[in-house]
Each structure stands twice: as structure tokens, then as C-alpha cells.
Design a protein around this motif. Structure first.
Motif, PDB file in Angstrom:
ATOM      1  N   ILE A   1      -9.089  17.681  25.432  1.00  0.00           N
ATOM      2  CA  ILE A   1      -8.420  18.459  23.928  1.00  0.00           C
ATOM      3  C   ILE A   1      -9.915  18.958  23.295  1.00  0.00           C
ATOM      4  N   PRO A   2     -10.519  19.897  23.660  1.00  0.00           N
ATOM      5  CA  PRO A   2     -11.561  19.677  22.962  1.00  0.00           C
ATOM      6  C   PRO A   2     -11.204  20.371  21.226  1.00  0.00           C
ATOM      7  N   ALA A   3     -10.556  20.961  21.394  1.00  0.00           N
ATOM      8  CA  ALA A   3      -9.839  20.744  19.236  1.00  0.00           C
ATOM      9  C   ALA A   3      -9.809  19.116  18.660  1.00  0.00           C
ATOM     10  N   LEU A   4      -9.164  18.655  19.571  1.00  0.00           N
ATOM     11  CA  LEU A   4      -8.920  17.335  18.700  1.00  0.00           C
ATOM     12  C   LEU A   4      -9.880  16.407  18.905  1.00  0.00           C
ATOM     13  N   LYS A   5     -11.276  16.557  19.695  1.00  0.00           N
ATOM     14  CA  LYS A   5     -12.175  15.314  20.217  1.00  0.00           C
ATOM     15  C   LYS A   5     -12.676  15.255  18.626  1.00  0.00           C
ATOM     16  N   ASP A   6     -12.759  15.657  17.989  1.00  0.00           N
ATOM     17  CA  ASP A   6     -13.327  15.144  16.388  1.00  0.00           C
ATOM     18  C   ASP A   6     -12.856  14.312  15.383  1.00  0.00           C
ATOM     19  N   LYS A   7     -11.162  13.999  15.778  1.00  0.00           N
ATOM     20  CA  LYS A   7      -9.872  13.622  14.729  1.00  0.00           C
ATOM     21  C   LYS A   7     -10.086  12.451  15.643  1.00  0.00           C
ATOM     22  N   ARG A   8     -10.296  12.074  16.645  1.00  0.00           N
ATOM     23  CA  ARG A   8     -10.363  10.424  17.122  1.00  0.00           C
ATOM     24  C   ARG A   8     -10.639   9.235  16.379  1.00  0.00           C
ATOM     25  N   VAL A   9     -10.851   9.296  14.947  1.00  0.00           N
ATOM     26  CA  VAL A   9     -10.840   8.222  14.572  1.00  0.00           C
ATOM     27  C   VAL A   9     -10.521   8.157  13.044  1.00  0.00           C
ATOM     28  N   SER A  10      -9.821  10.193  12.902  1.00  0.00           N
ATOM     29  CA  SER A  10      -9.281  10.448  11.577  1.00  0.00           C
ATOM     30  C   SER A  10      -7.682   9.558  11.540  1.00  0.00           C
ATOM     31  N   GLU A  11      -7.375   9.572  10.112  1.00  0.00           N
ATOM     32  CA  GLU A  11      -6.253   9.011   9.469  1.00  0.00           C
ATOM     33  C   GLU A  11      -5.361   9.636  10.373  1.00  0.00           C
TER      34      GLU A  11
ATOM     35  N   ALA B   1       0.490  -1.053  -0.199  1.00  0.00           N
ATOM     36  CA  ALA B   1      -0.319  -0.104   0.145  1.00  0.00           C
ATOM     37  C   ALA B   1       1.003   1.120   0.421  1.00  0.00           C
ATOM     38  N   THR B   2       0.459   2.238  -0.530  1.00  0.00           N
ATOM     39  CA  THR B   2       1.255   3.750  -0.437  1.00  0.00           C
ATOM     40  C   THR B   2       0.793   4.865   0.410  1.00  0.00           C
ATOM     41  N   SER B   3      -0.563   3.959   1.115  1.00  0.00           N
ATOM     42  CA  SER B   3      -1.248   4.885   2.124  1.00  0.00           C
ATOM     43  C   SER B   3      -0.416   4.581   3.102  1.00  0.00           C
ATOM     44  N   LEU B   4      -0.287   5.118   4.222  1.00  0.00           N
ATOM     45  CA  LEU B   4       0.491   4.746   5.844  1.00  0.00           C
ATOM     46  C   LEU B   4      -0.989   3.574   6.145  1.00  0.00           C
ATOM     47  N   LYS B   5       0.150   2.948   6.408  1.00  0.00           N
ATOM     48  CA  LYS B   5      -0.276   1.315   7.021  1.00  0.00           C
ATOM     49  C   LYS B   5       0.403   1.084   8.153  1.00  0.00           C
ATOM     50  N   ILE B   6       2.021   1.505   9.040  1.00  0.00           N
ATOM     51  CA  ILE B   6       2.275   1.475   9.480  1.00  0.00           C
ATOM     52  C   ILE B   6       2.060   0.962  10.895  1.00  0.00           C
ATOM     53  N   HIS B   7       1.091   1.241  11.213  1.00  0.00           N
ATOM     54  CA  HIS B   7       0.681   1.812  12.773  1.00  0.00           C
ATOM     55  C   HIS B   7      -0.684   0.489  12.541  1.00  0.00           C
TER      56      HIS B   7
ATOM     57  N   MET C   1       6.473  12.169  16.311  1.00  0.00           N
ATOM     58  CA  MET C   1       5.408  11.199  15.295  1.00  0.00           C
ATOM     59  C   MET C   1       5.153  11.418  13.799  1.00  0.00           C
ATOM     60  N   LEU C   2       5.233  12.886  13.447  1.00  0.00           N
ATOM     61  CA  LEU C   2       5.750  13.019  12.298  1.00  0.00           C
ATOM     62  C   LEU C   2       6.927  12.228  11.747  1.00  0.00           C
ATOM     63  N   ASN C   3       7.353  12.638  11.883  1.00  0.00           N
ATOM     64  CA  ASN C   3       8.511  11.890  11.833  1.00  0.00           C
ATOM     65  C   ASN C   3       8.761  10.192  11.288  1.00  0.00           C
ATOM     66  N   LEU C   4       8.203   9.662  12.451  1.00  0.00           N
ATOM     67  CA  LEU C   4       7.949   8.106  12.413  1.00  0.00           C
ATOM     68  C   LEU C   4       6.846   7.771  11.385  1.00  0.00           C
ATOM     69  N   MET C   5       5.761   8.696  10.382  1.00  0.00           N
ATOM     70  CA  MET C   5       5.142   8.087   9.804  1.00  0.00           C
ATOM     71  C   MET C   5       6.035   8.436   8.433  1.00  0.00           C
TER      72      MET C   5
ATOM     73  N   LEU D   1       4.816  -1.354  18.675  1.00  0.00           N
ATOM     74  CA  LEU D   1       4.709  -0.248  19.328  1.00  0.00           C
ATOM     75  C   LEU D   1       4.566   1.327  18.747  1.00  0.00           C
ATOM     76  N   LEU D   2       4.627   0.625  17.088  1.00  0.00           N
ATOM     77  CA  LEU D   2       3.937   2.182  16.473  1.00  0.00           C
ATOM     78  C   LEU D   2       2.326   2.038  16.020  1.00  0.00           C
ATOM     79  N   GLU D   3       2.076   1.311  17.333  1.00  0.00           N
ATOM     80  CA  GLU D   3       0.678   1.069  16.950  1.00  0.00           C
ATOM     81  C   GLU D   3       0.397   2.799  17.311  1.00  0.00           C
ATOM     82  N   ALA D   4       0.855   3.016  18.151  1.00  0.00           N
ATOM     83  CA  ALA D   4       0.717   4.220  18.895  1.00  0.00           C
ATOM     84  C   ALA D   4       0.035   5.415  17.882  1.00  0.00           C
ATOM     85  N   LEU D   5       0.630   5.592  16.822  1.00  0.00           N
ATOM     86  CA  LEU D   5       0.765   6.750  15.813  1.00  0.00           C
ATOM     87  C   LEU D   5      -0.820   6.430  15.732  1.00  0.00           C
ATOM     88  N   ASP D   6      -2.143   5.609  15.954  1.00  0.00           N
ATOM     89  CA  ASP D   6      -3.233   5.592  15.701  1.00  0.00           C
ATOM     90  C   ASP D   6      -3.792   6.228  16.925  1.00  0.00           C
TER      91      ASP D   6
END
Length: 296
Positions: free
Chosen positions: A176-186, A22-28, A212-216, A128-133
């Protein structure tokens, strides 16, 4: 019947291969994908009690005492239907040879999966990389990022471990209110949103978001690079061997932009137009002058 068996088991193997291509992010997600695929295959021929609550890397796939009886091994619905329809015509010896052959296939496949995916540090590192999810983030998994950080000394300096872990705990425990809608995002969108969080004018999670951005950016396979090399080979043929790097780069970008649209109706986005500059766009007169300068 053996071909029917192969038509059942080979797609299961190919599904796992697709995760690595896959070309999309799958490592997590690779740890979960490998675990479920391996456990699924083991369930076809290993006794259930041998699989229950057991570390997959510790299961002996070659131990006959762990095998289900030959007749109860699962070989797919099509194989089963063929056997039921033609059981009277199948000699006992032929049936036994088929059963042993399919068992040996399962054992060999499982050994290869253990050797390739589960018998080294790769499998534990992927966990360990599942922390990205983002889902795991809001479940507080893991409690500490240090086991992950020590695996990547080139990405994060040990001098910022304390700040890194403090930011992780604040993110997983705090609301963190601004991140609540990001819970199931990529993960890409989620960690970008984390990097934009501020306390006053300063980043709230500078060390964590950078890590985290570097890990991705870590490649989980060579498939994407191999596709690029294949495209380059198709573009830079013998008759076009003098293409410059900038031209080749532009053709590759153009192909990527047009891969899902008709080139006759494609419209550039305002953002793309804004990126255009005099280096990219030249008038016919300028092009002609460059040709003359080259010739004389």
C-alpha cells in the motif's frame, strides 16, 4: 562491595519499572522489554547453556545445578574493580558470604519477576499485542489476529472475525503506497493512517483499524492515573475545596499545555483558538451578572 553491587543491579530493575510508568504508548514493547531484562539478569548467574533456545518461563531460577560457580557470577564492573584492588585484605569467609548473598539476591529477584510478569497470561498476552508495532505488521507477524481478538471480546465481536483477519492479511501481504513511509512510525500515527485508507468512499480496513485503535487505549499501568490524582490533590486543596469539575478540568488541561513552556511567552495554536466558544469565554459583565444572580 555489596553497595557497589546494588548500584549495579538496581538501575537495571528501575529501567524496567520506567517502562510501566511511561505515559506514552508502550504496550506493544512490554513483552520485549520484560524478556530482555529478565534474560539479562539470568545471564549474570545462570549457565549459558541453560538459557539458550529455552522458554524463559520454564527456566528454574532456584536450581543450583543451573548456577555459574560463585566466583564467576557477574556483579558489575565496580564490584569487580573493588575486589581486585582489595582482594588481599578480604578474608576468604567474608568473600564467600558476599558471593552467596549476591547469588541469593539474584535468585529472589528472578523469582519475583517470574511471579509478577511471566507466570500468568500477562506475558503471553503482551506478546500478542506486538501486532500493534508497524515493524511487525510489514514483517507479516503474526499470521493471524484471531488469537489476539479472542482475548478482547468486549472490543471485537466474533461475528467480524473473518473480515478482521482478511483485512489483516491484506495489510501485511499487500503493498500500500500511502503506508510505506509509516513503517517505522509510532503505532498511533500508523494505525490512524490505516484508518484513513479508502476504497472509493468506504474505509478499506474498518474492522482492523477500529480494533487496533481500541487496543491502544488499554492502560499498561496505573502510573498515568496516579499522576492525575496527585495533580488534583495539589490543585483542589482545603482552601479551594469548592472548585467545580469544569474549573478543575480546565486547570489540569492548562497545566498539561504549559508543562514544557514558559506561561509568559506561550501562544495558543489556531486549532486551540477554534475550539474556544461562549461557554469558555465570557465577558466581565456576564461574570458579574452571574455573581449577582447567585447572591440574590
Amino acid at each position: 562491595m555489596y553497595f557497589a553491587f546494588l548500584s549495579f543491579i538496581l538501575p537495571a530493575v528501575n529501567r524496567l519499572n520506567l517502562e510501566f510508568q511511561a505515559t506514552s504508548l508502550k504496550i506493544h514493547r512490554l513483552h520485549t522489554s520484560i524478556s530482555s531484562s529478565f534474560k539479562g539478569i539470568l545471564s549474570y548467574f545462570i549457565k549459558p547453556e541453560k538459557l539458550k533456545n529455552k522458554d524463559l518461563t520454564q527456566i528454574s531460577v532456584s536450581d543450583p545445578s543451573s548456577f555459574i560457580s560463585l566466583g564467576d557470577i557477574y556483579r558489575g564492573a565496580k564490584t569487580e574493580s573493588i575486589y581486585l584492588e582489595h582482594s588481599a585484605a578480604i578474608a576468604k569467609r567474608d568473600l564467600e558470604q558476599f558471593q552467596i548473598k549476591t547469588l541469593n539476591f539474584y535468585v529472589t529477584l528472578s523469582r519475583q519477576m517470574l511471579k509478577r510478569f511471566l507466570s500468568n497470561n500477562l506475558f503471553s498476552n503482551l506478546q500478542l499485542l506486538e501486532a500493534l508495532d508497524p515493524v511487525n505488521v510489514f514483517q507479516g507477524k503474526p499470521k493471524s489476529l484471531i488469537p489476539l481478538a479472542v482475548k478482547f471480546p468486549n472490543i471485537v465481536d466474533e461475528r467480524v472475525y473473518e473480515e478482521l483477519n482478511s483485512e489483516w492479511r491484506e495489510l501485511t501481504i499487500g503493498e500500500i503506497p500511502a503506508l510505506k513511509d509509516k513503517r517505522v512510525s509510532e503505532p498511533e500515527k500508523f494505525w490512524h493512517a490505516v484508518s484513513q485508507e479508502r476504497i472509493g468512499d468506504s474505509p478499506r480496513f474498518p474492522n482492523l483499524s477500529n480494533f487496533m485503535l481500541n487496543l491502544m487505549s488499554l492502560p499498561h499501568s496505573s502510573a498515568a492515573a496516579e499522576r492525575i490524582f496527585s495533580l488534583v490533590t495539589n490543585i483542589k486543596t482545603k482552601n479551594r475545596s469548592r472548585l467545580k469539575t469544569d474549573t478543575l478540568n480546565g486547570l489540569l488541561h492548562s497545566k498539561n499545555l504549559l508543562q514544557d513552556v514558559d506561561c509568559r511567552t506561550w501562544q495558543p495554536t489556531p486549532k486551540l483558538i477554534d475550539k474556544m466558544n461562549t461557554k469558555w469565554v465570557k465577558s466581565p459583565a456576564e461574570v458579574s451578572q452571574e455573581v449577582e444572580d447567585t447572591q440574590f
